[in-house]
Write a protein that holds these residues in place. Sequence first.
Motif, PDB file in Angstrom:
ATOM      1  N   SER A  70       0.811  -1.217   0.000  1.00  0.00           N
ATOM      2  CA  SER A  70       0.000   0.000   0.000  1.00  0.00           C
ATOM      3  C   SER A  70       0.845   1.268   0.000  1.00  0.00           C
ATOM      4  O   SER A  70       0.359   2.331  -0.359  1.00  0.00           O
ATOM      5  CB  SER A  70      -0.950   0.007   1.193  1.00  0.00           C
ATOM      6  N   ASP A  71       2.120   1.158   0.427  1.00  0.00           N
ATOM      7  CA  ASP A  71       2.988   2.344   0.426  1.00  0.00           C
ATOM      8  C   ASP A  71       4.438   1.885   0.418  1.00  0.00           C
ATOM      9  O   ASP A  71       4.953   1.438   1.441  1.00  0.00           O
ATOM     10  CB  ASP A  71       2.716   3.205   1.647  1.00  0.00           C
ATOM     11  N   ILE A  72       5.079   1.984  -0.717  1.00  0.00           N
ATOM     12  CA  ILE A  72       6.469   1.546  -0.824  1.00  0.00           C
ATOM     13  C   ILE A  72       7.447   2.727  -0.826  1.00  0.00           C
ATOM     14  O   ILE A  72       8.615   2.576  -1.171  1.00  0.00           O
ATOM     15  CB  ILE A  72       6.684   0.654  -2.070  1.00  0.00           C
ATOM     16  N   GLY A  73       6.980   3.875  -0.399  1.00  0.00           N
ATOM     17  CA  GLY A  73       7.818   5.072  -0.373  1.00  0.00           C
ATOM     18  C   GLY A  73       8.759   5.103   0.816  1.00  0.00           C
ATOM     19  O   GLY A  73       8.591   4.402   1.810  1.00  0.00           O
ATOM     20  N   TRP A  74       9.758   5.965   0.678  1.00  0.00           N
ATOM     21  CA  TRP A  74      10.763   6.126   1.719  1.00  0.00           C
ATOM     22  C   TRP A  74      10.147   6.551   3.046  1.00  0.00           C
ATOM     23  O   TRP A  74      10.524   6.043   4.101  1.00  0.00           O
ATOM     24  CB  TRP A  74      11.818   7.138   1.272  1.00  0.00           C
ATOM     25  N   ASP A  75       9.219   7.488   3.030  1.00  0.00           N
ATOM     26  CA  ASP A  75       8.635   7.976   4.281  1.00  0.00           C
ATOM     27  C   ASP A  75       7.938   6.859   5.046  1.00  0.00           C
ATOM     28  O   ASP A  75       8.051   6.771   6.273  1.00  0.00           O
ATOM     29  CB  ASP A  75       7.654   9.121   4.009  1.00  0.00           C
ATOM     30  N   ALA A  76       7.230   6.005   4.342  1.00  0.00           N
ATOM     31  CA  ALA A  76       6.546   4.880   4.991  1.00  0.00           C
ATOM     32  C   ALA A  76       7.566   3.913   5.582  1.00  0.00           C
ATOM     33  O   ALA A  76       7.397   3.431   6.713  1.00  0.00           O
ATOM     34  CB  ALA A  76       5.633   4.159   4.004  1.00  0.00           C
ATOM     35  N   GLU A  77       8.617   3.620   4.837  1.00  0.00           N
ATOM     36  CA  GLU A  77       9.643   2.709   5.352  1.00  0.00           C
ATOM     37  C   GLU A  77      10.353   3.306   6.559  1.00  0.00           C
ATOM     38  O   GLU A  77      10.612   2.627   7.547  1.00  0.00           O
ATOM     39  CB  GLU A  77      10.659   2.369   4.268  1.00  0.00           C
ATOM     40  N   ASP A  78      10.646   4.591   6.485  1.00  0.00           N
ATOM     41  CA  ASP A  78      11.297   5.259   7.607  1.00  0.00           C
ATOM     42  C   ASP A  78      10.418   5.213   8.854  1.00  0.00           C
ATOM     43  O   ASP A  78      10.915   4.993   9.962  1.00  0.00           O
ATOM     44  CB  ASP A  78      11.630   6.703   7.239  1.00  0.00           C
TER      45      ASP A  78
END
Length: 93
Positions: A70-78
């Motif tokens: 659903s969210d593979i962006g850097w902010d989500a991972e961080d």
Amino acid sequence: MTTDDLQARLVAIIQANPDLMSVLRVVRGLDLPDWRIFSGAVYQAVWNAQTGRPAGHGIKDYDLGYFDASDIGWDAEDAVIRRVAAAFEEPFK
């Protein structure tokens, strides 16, 4: 030995390792999508059991992976990295 026997043996080895079980409990509580503890800690636990070493011998860290489509962006991972780190700042046993 059957596949069921091998699976039961693996479960017993993991359950006999209090540190690994603590890590698994903490991570399960985070409710991350599609998460896994990667091979090093599990492999070493099996090797220790096979060679008669203490359960935690040679395990220096626990590698965690997850996948959230659903969210593979850097902010989500961080955000996940910070959540996991915070969960392990407190004593977790």
